[in-house]
Design an enzyme around this catalytic site. Structure first.
Site, PDB file in Angstrom:
ATOM      1  N   GLY A 193      11.530   8.030  -5.257  1.00 26.04           N
ATOM      2  CA  GLY A 193      10.761   8.539  -4.122  1.00 26.04           C
ATOM      3  C   GLY A 193       9.439   7.798  -3.967  1.00 26.04           C
ATOM      4  O   GLY A 193       8.991   7.528  -2.844  1.00 26.04           O
ATOM      5  N   ASN A 213       5.329  19.668  -3.149  1.00 22.52           N
ATOM      6  CA  ASN A 213       5.920  19.753  -4.485  1.00 22.52           C
ATOM      7  C   ASN A 213       5.287  20.833  -5.365  1.00 22.52           C
ATOM      8  O   ASN A 213       5.906  21.305  -6.307  1.00 22.52           O
ATOM      9  CB  ASN A 213       5.842  18.397  -5.197  1.00 22.52           C
ATOM     10  CG  ASN A 213       4.500  17.739  -5.054  1.00 22.52           C
ATOM     11  OD1 ASN A 213       4.054  17.475  -3.942  1.00 22.52           O
ATOM     12  ND2 ASN A 213       3.847  17.484  -6.162  1.00 22.52           N
ATOM     13  N   GLN A 254      11.087  16.726  -1.903  1.00 26.16           N
ATOM     14  CA  GLN A 254      11.322  18.088  -2.396  1.00 26.16           C
ATOM     15  C   GLN A 254      12.308  18.863  -1.513  1.00 26.16           C
ATOM     16  O   GLN A 254      12.763  19.935  -1.911  1.00 26.16           O
ATOM     17  CB  GLN A 254       9.993  18.872  -2.456  1.00 26.16           C
ATOM     18  CG  GLN A 254       9.054  18.402  -3.529  1.00 26.16           C
ATOM     19  CD  GLN A 254       9.523  18.767  -4.944  1.00 26.16           C
ATOM     20  OE1 GLN A 254      10.245  19.734  -5.141  1.00 26.16           O
ATOM     21  NE2 GLN A 254       9.111  17.976  -5.918  1.00 26.16           N
ATOM     22  N   SER A 314      14.575  11.223  -3.144  1.00 25.69           N
ATOM     23  CA  SER A 314      14.726  10.830  -4.540  1.00 25.69           C
ATOM     24  C   SER A 314      15.842  11.649  -5.178  1.00 25.69           C
ATOM     25  O   SER A 314      15.832  12.880  -5.102  1.00 25.69           O
ATOM     26  CB  SER A 314      13.406  11.087  -5.272  1.00 25.69           C
ATOM     27  OG  SER A 314      13.542  10.785  -6.641  1.00 25.69           O
ATOM     28  N   THR A 350      19.791  -6.880  -7.585  1.00 30.65           N
ATOM     29  CA  THR A 350      21.147  -6.379  -7.808  1.00 30.65           C
ATOM     30  C   THR A 350      21.148  -4.848  -7.763  1.00 30.65           C
ATOM     31  O   THR A 350      20.323  -4.196  -8.397  1.00 30.65           O
ATOM     32  CB  THR A 350      21.671  -6.885  -9.175  1.00 30.65           C
ATOM     33  OG1 THR A 350      21.639  -8.305  -9.136  1.00 30.65           O
ATOM     34  CG2 THR A 350      23.079  -6.407  -9.452  1.00 30.65           C
ATOM     35  N   CYS A 361       3.657  15.349 -12.268  1.00 31.08           N
ATOM     36  CA  CYS A 361       3.085  14.007 -12.256  1.00 31.08           C
ATOM     37  C   CYS A 361       1.612  14.056 -12.653  1.00 31.08           C
ATOM     38  O   CYS A 361       1.002  13.049 -12.943  1.00 31.08           O
ATOM     39  CB  CYS A 361       3.226  13.383 -10.882  1.00 31.08           C
ATOM     40  SG  CYS A 361       4.832  13.670 -10.175  1.00 31.08           S
TER      41      CYS A 361
HETATM   42  N1  PLP Z   1       7.058  12.880  -3.341  1.00 36.05           N
HETATM   43  C1  PLP Z   1       7.142  14.158  -3.757  1.00 36.05           C
HETATM   44  C2  PLP Z   1       6.875  15.264  -2.780  1.00 36.05           C
HETATM   45  C3  PLP Z   1       7.482  14.451  -5.083  1.00 36.05           C
HETATM   46  O1  PLP Z   1       7.575  15.721  -5.485  1.00 36.05           O
HETATM   47  C4  PLP Z   1       7.728  13.385  -5.973  1.00 36.05           C
HETATM   48  C5  PLP Z   1       8.010  13.647  -7.395  1.00 36.05           C
HETATM   49  O2  PLP Z   1       7.607  14.637  -7.966  1.00 36.05           O
HETATM   50  C6  PLP Z   1       7.648  12.069  -5.486  1.00 36.05           C
HETATM   51  C7  PLP Z   1       7.303  11.854  -4.168  1.00 36.05           C
HETATM   52  C8  PLP Z   1       7.939  10.910  -6.367  1.00 36.05           C
HETATM   53  O3  PLP Z   1       9.338  10.793  -6.563  1.00 36.05           O
HETATM   54  P1  PLP Z   1       9.907   9.962  -7.802  1.00 36.05           P
HETATM   55  O4  PLP Z   1       9.700  10.792  -9.023  1.00 36.05           O
HETATM   56  O5  PLP Z   1      11.357   9.766  -7.497  1.00 36.05           O
HETATM   57  O6  PLP Z   1       9.170   8.682  -7.828  1.00 36.05           O
END
Ligand code: PLP
Length: 378
Positions: free
Chosen positions: A90, A169, A197, A217, A255, A342
């Site tokens: 994502g 999120n 999400q 994602s 790839t 995160c």
């Molecule tokens: N955007 C949102 C709203 C998310 O919740 C997240 C991950 O928590 C991401 C982007 C990032 O996705 P990824 O973990 O696949 O890089």
């Protein structure tokens, strides 16, 4: 031969015992892999491991699988196959959409976007004007605010990209994306949404929402980690993300991660096939948990809006410490989150909770419980 120190040797069985008993309630951080998707992935990792760019039949098996996955994913969200570009996650999809639309001088986004969007904007802020919309107390974007910002910009005729997430999120709030995209288009702006999400949890149709770009994602909908996609509406100008070979129509070289792409499409299919039942089941679990919380006479506020991702429970408990709650729950084998996963290295109140304007006496005690289809009432 490497010998394990005796203390580590003892720790392993304890850890296994703990893992057996764990209660996973952090589905907004990531989800367990769909079993059928995993089996399909193993076929491509073990047996059909050919390179999709090779013209012999072994390579063509991989190419066909990628093509079918693209068609399937496109059909789930109302897109055309050629509008789907596979990415590594994502974060990559968001970065591609934010940094690679040519000629755009201004980006309008919101204060509660994921860091994948906020930091991508920050990275280009020397050459691009970034306008950040504030949100209401429940995390909703005020459509009038977007209209006003675009109106002011249209007076100086700056090409604009608007990027607003479909669902948050941390608090799960679902934005009125169709209306926001409509407003953006009325000023000739391009509209991107981070639907990481949302996809696989609520109905998403890119034609109905009329968005120009959308990020997703796989690991958020029971697919594997390290794979995602970016939807780009036909006719929307976008620069390639990585230069190299001709993969992804020359837009994203390298790839292809065949097994993960296949796993992503199978997982999405299975989630979408049972989307309504899952939503009802998870919402029921959510209600039960809230009822139990209320019986406990805890002084807490629930964050977000009624229209939220099923299973998302974000609460702020008065005079509590979210970080400490997380660790005490961990000792009991329960996985939850403070702020977003995160941000787990950062014990400050998250930017989302700050943006909601929650009183300091509650904000520090914020936790997120995100239930999924594999949770049980017990
Ligand atoms: N955007 C949102 C709203 C998310 O919740 C997240 C991950 O928590 C991401 C982007 C990032 O996705 P990824 O973990 O696949 O890089």
């Amino acid at each position: 031969m490497i010998k394990l120190k005796s203390s580590k040797a003892k720790a392993v069985p304890y850890f296994c015992e703990f893992m057996k008993k764990k209660i996973y309630a952090d589905n907004a951080a990531t989800t367990s892999i769909d079993e059928i998707a995993l089996q399909k992935m193993l076929e491509f990792l073990r047996n059909d491991y050919g390179n999709a760019s090779q013209p012999y039949s072994f390579g063509r098996i991989a190419k066909k699988a990628i093509g079918e996955s693209r068609e399937q994913i496109a059909s789930f969200i109302g897109a055309l196959p050629e509008e789907i570009y596979f990415t590594s996650c994502g974060t990559e999809s968001d970065n591609w959409a934010i940094k690679n639309v040519p000629h755009y001088k201004t980006i309008i986004t919101s204060s509660i976007e994921h860091h994948a969007v906020l930091n991508a904007c920050k990275a280009i802020s020397n050459s691009t004007q970034i306008i950040t919309l504030q949100v209401e107390k429940d995390g909703l974007i005020n459509c009038g605010e977007l209209d006003r910002a675009l109106h002011q910009l249209s007076l100086v005729q700056k090409p604009v990209l608007v990027s607003i997430m479909t669902a948050n999120n941390e608090i799960g709030t679902i934005q009125p994306i169709k209306r926001l995209a409509e407003i953006a288009h009325s000023y000739g702006a391009i509209f991107h949404t981070d639907a990481v999400q949302a996809i696989g949890h609520i109905d998403i149709n890119v034609r109905d929402l009329n968005v120009d770009m959308l990020s997703a994602s796989a690991h958020k909908f029971n697919g594997p980690k390290g794979v995602g996609f970016l939807y780009v509406k036909k006719g929307v100008a976008l620069n390639p993300f990585i230069d190299g070979g001709a993969q992804e129509n020359g837009m994203r070289a390298g790839t292809e991660n065949v097994a993960s792409i296949v796993g992503m499409s199978v997982a999405l299919k299975n989630n979408i096939d049972s989307l309504k039942q899952n939503a009802i089941y998870v919402s029921e679990l959510e209600n039960q948990l809230i009822q139990h919380l209320n019986l406990s006479h805890l002084d807490y506020i629930r964050n977000g809006n009624e229209n939220h991702i099923p299973g998302n429970i974000n609460i702020s408990i008065k005079n509590a410490d979210g970080e400490m709650i997380l660790h005490r729950m961990d000792l009991k084998g329960i996985c939850i989150s403070t702020g977003s996963a995160c941000d787990s290295v950062n014990s400050q109140v998250s930017h989302v909770i700050k943006a909601l304007g929650i009183d300091d006496s509650y904000a520090q005690g914020t936790i997120r419980i995100s239930l999924g289809k594999n949770n049980t009432p017990e």
